[in-house]
Design an enzyme around this catalytic site. Structure first.
Site, PDB file in Angstrom:
ATOM      1  N   HIS A 539       0.821  -1.275  -0.017  1.00 28.36           N
ATOM      2  CA  HIS A 539      -0.027   0.098  -0.078  1.00 28.36           C
ATOM      3  C   HIS A 539       1.008   1.257   0.050  1.00 28.36           C
ATOM      4  O   HIS A 539       0.735   2.170   0.651  1.00 28.36           O
ATOM      5  CB  HIS A 539      -1.006  -0.052   1.163  1.00 28.36           C
ATOM      6  N   HIS A 582      -8.495  -0.211   3.383  1.00 24.77           N
ATOM      7  CA  HIS A 582      -7.664  -0.634   2.212  1.00 24.77           C
ATOM      8  C   HIS A 582      -7.982   0.739   1.140  1.00 24.77           C
ATOM      9  O   HIS A 582      -8.517   1.588   1.299  1.00 24.77           O
ATOM     10  CB  HIS A 582      -8.342  -1.724   1.406  1.00 24.77           C
TER      11      HIS A 582
HETATM   12  C1  LIG Z   1      -0.974  -7.150  -3.769  1.00 26.55           C
HETATM   13  C2  LIG Z   1      -1.995  -6.117  -3.627  1.00 26.55           C
HETATM   14  C3  LIG Z   1      -3.190  -6.443  -2.942  1.00 26.55           C
HETATM   15  C4  LIG Z   1      -4.090  -5.226  -2.664  1.00 26.55           C
HETATM   16  N1  LIG Z   1      -5.133  -5.475  -1.902  1.00 26.55           N
HETATM   17  C5  LIG Z   1      -6.037  -4.396  -1.925  1.00 26.55           C
HETATM   18  C6  LIG Z   1      -7.329  -4.575  -1.499  1.00 26.55           C
HETATM   19  O1  LIG Z   1      -7.761  -5.953  -1.001  1.00 26.55           O
HETATM   20  N2  LIG Z   1      -8.155  -3.543  -1.140  1.00 26.55           N
HETATM   21  C7  LIG Z   1      -7.764  -2.570  -1.760  1.00 26.55           C
HETATM   22  O2  LIG Z   1      -8.844  -1.498  -1.655  1.00 26.55           O
HETATM   23  N3  LIG Z   1      -6.668  -2.039  -2.383  1.00 26.55           N
HETATM   24  C8  LIG Z   1      -5.783  -3.117  -2.350  1.00 26.55           C
HETATM   25  N4  LIG Z   1      -4.554  -3.058  -2.875  1.00 26.55           N
HETATM   26  C9  LIG Z   1      -4.116  -1.254  -3.127  1.00 26.55           C
HETATM   27  C10 LIG Z   1      -4.617  -0.775  -4.518  1.00 26.55           C
HETATM   28  O3  LIG Z   1      -4.883  -1.917  -5.340  1.00 26.55           O
HETATM   29  C11 LIG Z   1      -3.708   0.228  -4.963  1.00 26.55           C
HETATM   30  O4  LIG Z   1      -3.437   1.012  -3.896  1.00 26.55           O
HETATM   31  C12 LIG Z   1      -4.264   1.119  -6.138  1.00 26.55           C
HETATM   32  O5  LIG Z   1      -4.448   0.025  -7.191  1.00 26.55           O
HETATM   33  C13 LIG Z   1      -3.231   2.109  -6.558  1.00 26.55           C
HETATM   34  O6  LIG Z   1      -3.860   2.727  -7.598  1.00 26.55           O
HETATM   35  P1  LIG Z   1      -2.918   3.565  -8.591  1.00 26.55           P
HETATM   36  O7  LIG Z   1      -3.511   4.365  -9.649  1.00 26.55           O
HETATM   37  O8  LIG Z   1      -2.137   4.436  -7.545  1.00 26.55           O
HETATM   38  O9  LIG Z   1      -1.892   2.601  -9.168  1.00 26.55           O
HETATM   39  P2  LIG Z   1      -2.045   1.162 -10.027  1.00 26.55           P
HETATM   40  O10 LIG Z   1      -3.560   0.729  -9.777  1.00 26.55           O
HETATM   41  O11 LIG Z   1      -1.053   0.205  -9.446  1.00 26.55           O
HETATM   42  O12 LIG Z   1      -1.886   1.676 -11.490  1.00 26.55           O
HETATM   43  C14 LIG Z   1      -0.408   1.997 -12.022  1.00 26.55           C
HETATM   44  C15 LIG Z   1      -0.357   1.758 -13.455  1.00 26.55           C
HETATM   45  O13 LIG Z   1       0.747   2.449 -14.000  1.00 26.55           O
HETATM   46  C16 LIG Z   1       1.531   1.739 -14.953  1.00 26.55           C
HETATM   47  N5  LIG Z   1       2.711   2.093 -14.917  1.00 26.55           N
HETATM   48  C17 LIG Z   1       3.719   2.214 -14.087  1.00 26.55           C
HETATM   49  N6  LIG Z   1       4.957   3.061 -14.526  1.00 26.55           N
HETATM   50  C18 LIG Z   1       4.388   3.302 -15.736  1.00 26.55           C
HETATM   51  C19 LIG Z   1       5.395   3.996 -16.803  1.00 26.55           C
HETATM   52  N7  LIG Z   1       6.508   4.828 -16.471  1.00 26.55           N
HETATM   53  N8  LIG Z   1       4.674   3.858 -18.301  1.00 26.55           N
HETATM   54  C20 LIG Z   1       3.731   3.457 -18.234  1.00 26.55           C
HETATM   55  N9  LIG Z   1       2.923   2.807 -17.385  1.00 26.55           N
HETATM   56  C21 LIG Z   1       3.291   2.657 -16.200  1.00 26.55           C
HETATM   57  C22 LIG Z   1       1.310   0.148 -13.907  1.00 26.55           C
HETATM   58  O14 LIG Z   1       1.683  -0.875 -14.912  1.00 26.55           O
HETATM   59  C23 LIG Z   1       0.038   0.220 -13.647  1.00 26.55           C
HETATM   60  O15 LIG Z   1      -0.789  -0.276 -14.381  1.00 26.55           O
HETATM   61  C24 LIG Z   1      -3.598  -4.001  -3.229  1.00 26.55           C
HETATM   62  C25 LIG Z   1      -2.620  -3.806  -3.902  1.00 26.55           C
HETATM   63  C26 LIG Z   1      -1.599  -4.831  -4.032  1.00 26.55           C
HETATM   64  C27 LIG Z   1      -0.421  -4.318  -4.926  1.00 26.55           C
END
Ligand SMILES: Cc1cc2nc3c(=O)[nH]c(=O)nc-3n(C[C@H](O)[C@H](O)[C@H](O)COP(=O)(O)OP(=O)(O)OC[C@H]3O[C@@H](n4cnc5c(N)ncnc54)[C@H](O)[C@@H]3O)c2cc1C
Ligand SMILES: *[C@@H]1O[C@H](CO)[C@@H](O)[C@H](O)[C@H]1NC(C)=O
Ligand SMILES: *[C@@H]1O[C@H](CO)[C@@H](O)[C@H](O)[C@H]1NC(C)=O
Ligand SMILES: *[C@@H]1O[C@H](CO)[C@@H](O)[C@H](O)[C@H]1NC(C)=O
Ligand SMILES: *[C@@H]1O[C@H](CO)[C@@H](O)[C@H](O)[C@H]1NC(C)=O
Length: 597
Positions: A539, A582
């Protein structure tokens, strides 16, 4: 030229420079190279796909998303929630190494981490949402950075289906007034929800004997309770995972003004002065291309890659950039600082002979004990440890380069202290698990609101080299104290009837590792076991915090990066503090509100 311009004007077509007609999923970089889109979004995860969907509702606006991973919506490792964790350590997982030998997982696939996460759908404490305005130093009354505004954003994303009779029988309950049934994200309970006695027993014990109230629905901003929580799974499609990809992209995949480039990494944000003009992208074989942004560049690469991309592009702390020979485009010294990650250990008990869980995961019953709940079963000096050491934590975070100044850290920690002590936020998550660890019954336990602050810093100008990630786990001693208190409580919960009647003995850590001394085990024994065996909760947040510049914020209330034009961030990196929840429900709310801007 003049004639065709006149013709376009007469047809009512606007004169924004040639927008690309590209649409759908593409993998060929030459189709994108040198094209122009109104908005270029980096990262097709949670934040990126919400914003892409909402912006492309207007057919006159063209949107490109650049995603490092592939489209794996049809892969059972992604769509089948009953296979949670099989995506780990595969090409679907960034699996970033962090300090102390711990790895942080993150989805590298369309949908980002929502395509591999644990599907728990939970909201935090009301005061935590209100604190978003406090961190910005603004009057939050008008929103959206308060409970009302975030509640609105969270509702907009939600497509909830209330528990059916069988799920109610198993313990699930909900208050329909707190839910939206028509948003894109499918939220419901597993068809095969565990209906053995174990989840209800956990709820009974923690509410009867540990001062954690039981709630019929914890989504009302009073989250410091024990409750059954729903999952991001589809009630229209046989319990398949509902991710940002299935919820926000699949239904609009046919839009002619929305394109997604897969399997390419954004390697640099292009600037003209402080104005973002586009994005450079490529592959690890060294190919580089550029795409132009007419209006804005939006970074949604998550809390690890977003600060790394900013630093590669010259947006960050000059001290770091100068050392790598990177031209400073904007001095924003908070980039990559303020990293907050949680730490998890699991207590496990062996079920009695022949015990049947009766159903399949994901598990549903979660408790968020606040200070009162956490200290109900053993004396603990958590509150006094915080007030005594807050100045020390601030100095220490500054010395480690994890905050912009001692004053900033002191102010941030004072807000955090208020949320933890006065506002009764949950201090730990106790996630009751059927089937884990060791195939038995367990409680996954993590401290939610660490005072430890860390950093994400690039060490090279090669965008394919992972940044150095140091959450400085347990550097603030109260973080360990809270983890100890939570785990001792977890042991005691299993020792209490009626839960005690369905288990035989503790198998993790076990009384050999952490001897039972009549009061749940000693601090020393727990401490040794915790530090040895903890894992990251995956997280990470706050590395480009939405805060005032004085506090070391990177984006303001409009999510624009300070000292730049038309560059925004919409992902977990803007959340300035961990919530007692979460992350994803809150992040969907932030992304919906961002898209409204
Ligand atoms: C194992 C795990 C379990 C979790 N369990 C839960 C849960 O049960 N409930 C809950 O609410 N949350 C959970 N979370 C947390 C939640 O899923 C994340 O906090 C959330 O998805 C983050 O959103 P984001 O938009 O910041 O990043 P992300 O959803 O991770 O998206 C970032 C995207 O950017 C892409 N990317 C990165 N760098 C680049 C680049 N330079 N160029 C192009 N693409 C790039 C990545 O490939 C990815 O697809 C969990 C997370 C993980 C990893
Ligand atoms: C905040 O704004 C609201 C409405 O704009 C106003 O009524 C209130 O007095 C303000 N509060 C403070 C502390 O300035
Ligand atoms: C429910 O979701 C839909 C779609 O996002 C939205 O239009 C509607 O306003 C939401 N309802 C509530 C009560 O938020
Ligand atoms: C738990 O609470 C119940 C109800 O007050 C009480 O009967 C029972 O003895 C308690 N159990 C323990 C281990 O304290
Ligand atoms: C960068 O900005 C900070 C304050 O935001 C300032 O203290 C520092 O001197 C600046 N650094 C440079 C090299 O301009």
């Amino acid at each position: 030229m003049i004639r065709s311009t006149a013709l376009l004007l007469s047809l009512g077509v606007s004169l924004i420079p040639s927008t690309s007609a590209l649409s759908g999923l593409v993998t060929d970089p030459t189709q994108v190279s040198d094209q122009s889109f109104d908005y270029v979004i980096v990262g097709g995860g949670l934040g990126g796909l919400v914003v892409a969907n909402r912006l492309s509702e207007n057919p006159d606006i063209s949107v490109l998303v650049i995603e490092a991973g592939s489209d794996n919506r049809d892969d059972p490792r992604v769509y089948d929630p009953y296979q949670y964790s099989v995506a780990f350590n595969t090409e679907l997982d960034w699996n970033w190494p962090s300090s102390q030998g711990r790895y942080i997982k993150g989805g590298k696939t369309l949908g980002g981490s929502t395509s591999i996460n644990g599907l728990a759908q939970t909201r935090g404490q009301k005061a935590q949402y209100d604190s978003l305005s406090t961190f910005l130093g603004i009057n939050g009354t008008e929103g959206p950075w308060n409970w009302d505004g975030m509640y609105f954003g969270m509702l907009k994303s939600e497509g909830f289906s209330a528990p059916n009779d069988q799920q109610k029988e198993a313990g699930a309950s909900s208050n329909p007034a707190l839910h939206n049934t028509s948003g894109p994200l499918q939220v419901t309970y597993p068809d095969e929800i565990f209906h053995g006695p174990q989840q209800k027993y956990f709820q009974t014990v923690i509410s009867t004997n540990f001062s954690v109230a039981s709630s019929p629905d914890a989504d009302d901003g009073n989250a410091n309770v024990v409750a059954f929580h729903p999952n991001t799974m589809s009630w229209q499609d046989s319990d398949h995972r509902s991710s940002s990809a299935t919820a926000y992209y699949s239904p609009v995949a046919e839009r002619s003004n929305l394109a997604i480039l897969l399997q390419h990494l954004a390697t640099k944000i292009r600037f003209d002065g402080n104005k973002a003009t586009g994005v450079e992208f490529g592959t690890s074989n060294g190919d580089r291309y550029t795409v132009n942004a007419n209006r804005e560049v939006i970074i949604s690469a998550g809390a690890i890659q977003t600060p790394a991309l900013l630093q590669l592009s010259g947006v960050g702390d000059p001290a770091l950039l100068n050392g790598l020979g990177i031209n400073v485009v904007a001095n924003v010294s908070g980039v990559g600082k303020n990293l907050q990650e949680q730490t998890m250990n699991s207590v496990g008990w062996t079920p009695i002979e022949g015990f049947d869980f009766q159903g399949r995961g994901p598990s549903d019953c979660i408790a968020y004990p606040d200070l009162l709940g956490l200290t109900s079963s053993s004396n603990n000096d958590i509150a006094s440890t915080i007030s005594t050491n807050i100045g020390k934590y601030a100095q220490d975070a500054y010395d480690a380069g994890a905050v912009v100044s001692v004053e900033a850290a002191s102010a941030i920690f004072a807000i955090q202290q208020g949320l933890m002590i006065d506002d009764h936020s949950g201090l730990v998550e106790a996630f009751f698990d059927s089937g884990f660890p060791n195939g038995g019954l367990g409680i996954d336990l993590w401290q939610l609101l660490p005072f430890s602050r860390g950093t994400v810093q690039i060490t090279s100008t090669d965008p394919f080299t992972y940044p150095n990630i140091d959450p400085r786990y347990f550097s603030a001693d109260v973080d360990l104290k809270i983890q100890i208190a939570g785990l001792r409580m977890a042991r005691k919960i299993f020792q209490t009837a009626p839960l005690r009647s369905i288990v035989t003995e503790e198998n993790a850590p076990g009384y050999d590792s952490v001897p039972e001394d009549g009061n749940g085990g000693s601090d020393e024994d727990w401490s040794r076991w915790i530090v040895d065996g903890f894992s990251s909760v995956h997280h990470p947040i706050a590395t480009c915090s939405m805060m005032s510049e004085e506090l070391g914020g990177v984006v303001g209330a409009d999510l624009k990066v300070y000292n730049t034009e038309n560059l925004r961030i919409v992902d977990a990196s803007v959340l300035p503090i961990q919530f007692s929840a979460h992350l994803s429900a809150t992040l969907y709310g932030i992304a919906e509100n961002a898209a409204d801007m």
